[in-house]
Design a protein around this motif. Sequence first.
Motif, PDB file in Angstrom:
ATOM      1  N   ARG A  80       1.014  -1.769  -0.365  1.00 39.22           N
ATOM      2  CA  ARG A  80      -0.273  -0.060  -0.080  1.00 39.22           C
ATOM      3  C   ARG A  80       1.234   1.084  -0.566  1.00 39.22           C
ATOM      4  O   ARG A  80       0.427   2.362   0.750  1.00 39.22           O
ATOM      5  N   PRO A  81       1.745   1.281  -1.130  1.00 42.08           N
ATOM      6  CA  PRO A  81       2.862   2.650  -0.640  1.00 42.08           C
ATOM      7  C   PRO A  81       2.165   3.355  -1.298  1.00 42.08           C
ATOM      8  O   PRO A  81       0.699   3.170  -2.274  1.00 42.08           O
ATOM      9  N   LYS A  82       2.280   5.513  -1.138  1.00 42.87           N
ATOM     10  CA  LYS A  82       1.756   5.861  -2.296  1.00 42.87           C
ATOM     11  C   LYS A  82       1.610   6.456  -3.759  1.00 42.87           C
ATOM     12  O   LYS A  82       0.880   6.906  -4.302  1.00 42.87           O
ATOM     13  N   ARG A  83       3.204   5.484  -3.455  1.00 45.27           N
ATOM     14  CA  ARG A  83       3.007   5.997  -4.775  1.00 45.27           C
ATOM     15  C   ARG A  83       4.631   4.822  -5.302  1.00 45.27           C
ATOM     16  O   ARG A  83       5.104   4.390  -4.524  1.00 45.27           O
ATOM     17  N   VAL A  84       4.586   4.815  -6.652  1.00 42.16           N
ATOM     18  CA  VAL A  84       5.510   3.661  -7.739  1.00 42.16           C
ATOM     19  C   VAL A  84       6.630   4.387  -8.284  1.00 42.16           C
ATOM     20  O   VAL A  84       5.819   5.275  -9.549  1.00 42.16           O
ATOM     21  N   ILE A  85       7.579   4.464  -7.938  1.00 37.89           N
ATOM     22  CA  ILE A  85       8.217   5.275  -9.269  1.00 37.89           C
ATOM     23  C   ILE A  85       9.002   4.307 -10.301  1.00 37.89           C
ATOM     24  O   ILE A  85       9.883   3.272  -9.800  1.00 37.89           O
ATOM     25  N   PHE A  86       8.645   4.702 -11.278  1.00 35.08           N
ATOM     26  CA  PHE A  86       9.616   3.791 -12.425  1.00 35.08           C
ATOM     27  C   PHE A  86      10.623   4.864 -13.639  1.00 35.08           C
ATOM     28  O   PHE A  86      10.406   5.603 -13.633  1.00 35.08           O
ATOM     29  N   ASN A  87      11.491   4.166 -12.995  1.00 34.38           N
ATOM     30  CA  ASN A  87      12.747   4.594 -13.634  1.00 34.38           C
ATOM     31  C   ASN A  87      12.851   4.239 -15.032  1.00 34.38           C
ATOM     32  O   ASN A  87      12.599   4.286 -15.415  1.00 34.38           O
ATOM     33  N   PRO A  88      13.974   4.908 -15.579  1.00 36.64           N
ATOM     34  CA  PRO A  88      14.163   4.800 -17.172  1.00 36.64           C
ATOM     35  C   PRO A  88      14.582   3.497 -16.993  1.00 36.64           C
ATOM     36  O   PRO A  88      15.223   3.091 -16.524  1.00 36.64           O
ATOM     37  N   GLY A  89      13.548   2.236 -18.119  1.00 32.51           N
ATOM     38  CA  GLY A  89      14.041   1.740 -18.648  1.00 32.51           C
ATOM     39  C   GLY A  89      13.156   0.959 -17.774  1.00 32.51           C
ATOM     40  O   GLY A  89      13.082  -0.526 -18.314  1.00 32.51           O
ATOM     41  N   THR A  90      12.193   0.851 -16.848  1.00 29.05           N
ATOM     42  CA  THR A  90      11.306   0.422 -16.094  1.00 29.05           C
ATOM     43  C   THR A  90      10.117   0.254 -16.395  1.00 29.05           C
ATOM     44  O   THR A  90       9.133   0.164 -15.518  1.00 29.05           O
ATOM     45  N   GLU A  91       9.325   1.356 -17.413  1.00 26.72           N
ATOM     46  CA  GLU A  91       7.942   2.232 -18.116  1.00 26.72           C
ATOM     47  C   GLU A  91       7.037   0.438 -18.421  1.00 26.72           C
ATOM     48  O   GLU A  91       7.957  -0.023 -19.159  1.00 26.72           O
ATOM     49  N   ASN A  92       6.341   0.317 -17.691  1.00 26.43           N
ATOM     50  CA  ASN A  92       5.081  -0.719 -17.744  1.00 26.43           C
ATOM     51  C   ASN A  92       4.029  -0.198 -18.001  1.00 26.43           C
ATOM     52  O   ASN A  92       3.243  -0.231 -16.692  1.00 26.43           O
ATOM     53  N   PRO A  93       3.127   0.301 -18.869  1.00 29.77           N
ATOM     54  CA  PRO A  93       2.011   0.442 -18.894  1.00 29.77           C
ATOM     55  C   PRO A  93       0.743  -0.261 -18.336  1.00 29.77           C
ATOM     56  O   PRO A  93      -0.256   0.348 -17.946  1.00 29.77           O
ATOM     57  N   GLU A  94       1.121  -2.131 -17.960  1.00 31.22           N
ATOM     58  CA  GLU A  94      -0.102  -2.472 -17.994  1.00 31.22           C
ATOM     59  C   GLU A  94       0.050  -2.655 -16.337  1.00 31.22           C
ATOM     60  O   GLU A  94      -0.636  -2.614 -15.881  1.00 31.22           O
ATOM     61  N   PHE A  95       1.028  -2.471 -15.609  1.00 31.55           N
ATOM     62  CA  PHE A  95       1.677  -2.089 -14.414  1.00 31.55           C
ATOM     63  C   PHE A  95       1.238  -0.856 -13.659  1.00 31.55           C
ATOM     64  O   PHE A  95       0.230  -0.542 -12.664  1.00 31.55           O
ATOM     65  N   TYR A  96       1.098   0.003 -14.097  1.00 30.70           N
ATOM     66  CA  TYR A  96       0.643   1.832 -14.062  1.00 30.70           C
ATOM     67  C   TYR A  96      -1.015   1.566 -13.985  1.00 30.70           C
ATOM     68  O   TYR A  96      -1.691   1.608 -13.335  1.00 30.70           O
ATOM     69  N   ARG A  97      -1.705   0.754 -14.762  1.00 30.95           N
ATOM     70  CA  ARG A  97      -2.816   0.666 -14.667  1.00 30.95           C
ATOM     71  C   ARG A  97      -3.480   0.068 -14.028  1.00 30.95           C
ATOM     72  O   ARG A  97      -4.490   0.441 -12.883  1.00 30.95           O
ATOM     73  N   LEU A  98      -2.312  -1.374 -13.835  1.00 34.19           N
ATOM     74  CA  LEU A  98      -3.242  -2.326 -12.357  1.00 34.19           C
ATOM     75  C   LEU A  98      -3.095  -0.879 -10.539  1.00 34.19           C
ATOM     76  O   LEU A  98      -3.831  -1.383  -9.618  1.00 34.19           O
ATOM     77  N   LEU A  99      -1.827  -0.464 -10.300  1.00 31.81           N
ATOM     78  CA  LEU A  99      -1.686   0.268  -9.672  1.00 31.81           C
ATOM     79  C   LEU A  99      -2.510   1.301  -9.284  1.00 31.81           C
ATOM     80  O   LEU A  99      -2.972   2.172  -8.233  1.00 31.81           O
ATOM     81  N   GLN A 100      -3.328   2.386 -10.580  1.00 28.44           N
ATOM     82  CA  GLN A 100      -4.289   3.708 -10.254  1.00 28.44           C
ATOM     83  C   GLN A 100      -5.267   2.565  -9.829  1.00 28.44           C
ATOM     84  O   GLN A 100      -6.175   3.362  -9.256  1.00 28.44           O
ATOM     85  N   ARG A 101      -5.689   1.941 -10.537  1.00 32.01           N
ATOM     86  CA  ARG A 101      -6.703   0.998  -9.931  1.00 32.01           C
ATOM     87  C   ARG A 101      -6.488   0.680  -8.219  1.00 32.01           C
ATOM     88  O   ARG A 101      -7.815   0.581  -7.971  1.00 32.01           O
ATOM     89  N   GLU A 102      -5.607   0.728  -8.139  1.00 28.63           N
ATOM     90  CA  GLU A 102      -5.529   0.454  -6.490  1.00 28.63           C
ATOM     91  C   GLU A 102      -5.708   1.829  -6.075  1.00 28.63           C
ATOM     92  O   GLU A 102      -4.859   2.029  -5.026  1.00 28.63           O
ATOM     93  N   ASN A 103      -5.947   2.167  -6.540  1.00 27.96           N
ATOM     94  CA  ASN A 103      -5.407   4.205  -6.201  1.00 27.96           C
ATOM     95  C   ASN A 103      -3.744   4.631  -5.628  1.00 27.96           C
ATOM     96  O   ASN A 103      -3.655   5.682  -4.709  1.00 27.96           O
ATOM     97  N   ILE A 104      -3.147   3.689  -6.906  1.00 29.71           N
ATOM     98  CA  ILE A 104      -1.422   3.772  -5.644  1.00 29.71           C
ATOM     99  C   ILE A 104      -0.627   4.496  -7.345  1.00 29.71           C
ATOM    100  O   ILE A 104      -1.109   4.744  -8.243  1.00 29.71           O
ATOM    101  N   GLU A 105      -0.251   6.023  -6.764  1.00 26.23           N
ATOM    102  CA  GLU A 105       0.177   6.531  -7.831  1.00 26.23           C
ATOM    103  C   GLU A 105       1.751   6.449  -8.516  1.00 26.23           C
ATOM    104  O   GLU A 105       1.695   5.841  -7.995  1.00 26.23           O
ATOM    105  N   VAL A 106       1.528   6.852  -9.546  1.00 26.36           N
ATOM    106  CA  VAL A 106       2.764   5.929 -10.837  1.00 26.36           C
ATOM    107  C   VAL A 106       3.227   7.427 -11.600  1.00 26.36           C
ATOM    108  O   VAL A 106       2.747   8.195 -11.121  1.00 26.36           O
ATOM    109  N   GLU A 107       4.621   7.340 -10.905  1.00 26.19           N
ATOM    110  CA  GLU A 107       5.226   8.358 -11.303  1.00 26.19           C
ATOM    111  C   GLU A 107       6.653   7.603 -12.320  1.00 26.19           C
ATOM    112  O   GLU A 107       7.352   7.170 -11.652  1.00 26.19           O
TER     113      GLU A 107
END
Length: 120
Positions: A80-107
Amino acid sequence: MKKKTLVLGASENPSRYSNIAINRLASHKQPVVAIGLREGSVAGVSIQKEKVPFEDVDTVTLYLGPPRQEEYYDYIVSLRPKRVIFNPGTENPEFYRLLQRENIEVEVACTLVLLSTNQY
């Protein structure tokens, strides 16, 4: 403000960005926990191999490419983190959507840049 950070993909190798991030977070007096392929230590931070149920994690910063992230999806959400930081090379739109559905900020950003520009 102190933001407990989980560095996922941590390495003892000083040339790895995850290692540099642990050092910078520690020098900024941010609480840090770490998970990597091998146990070890960086800047006094123990690197765990297992999915430890850390408490009060504000931020997860990823240093794993998308194919290696999938096994951590449920684990990261469970923290239950407030946010997940995707550093260069870790970009993952599938995971972004999953996190956003859980109300976790994607950065999509670089932890090192955020720290050096006081935007962390």
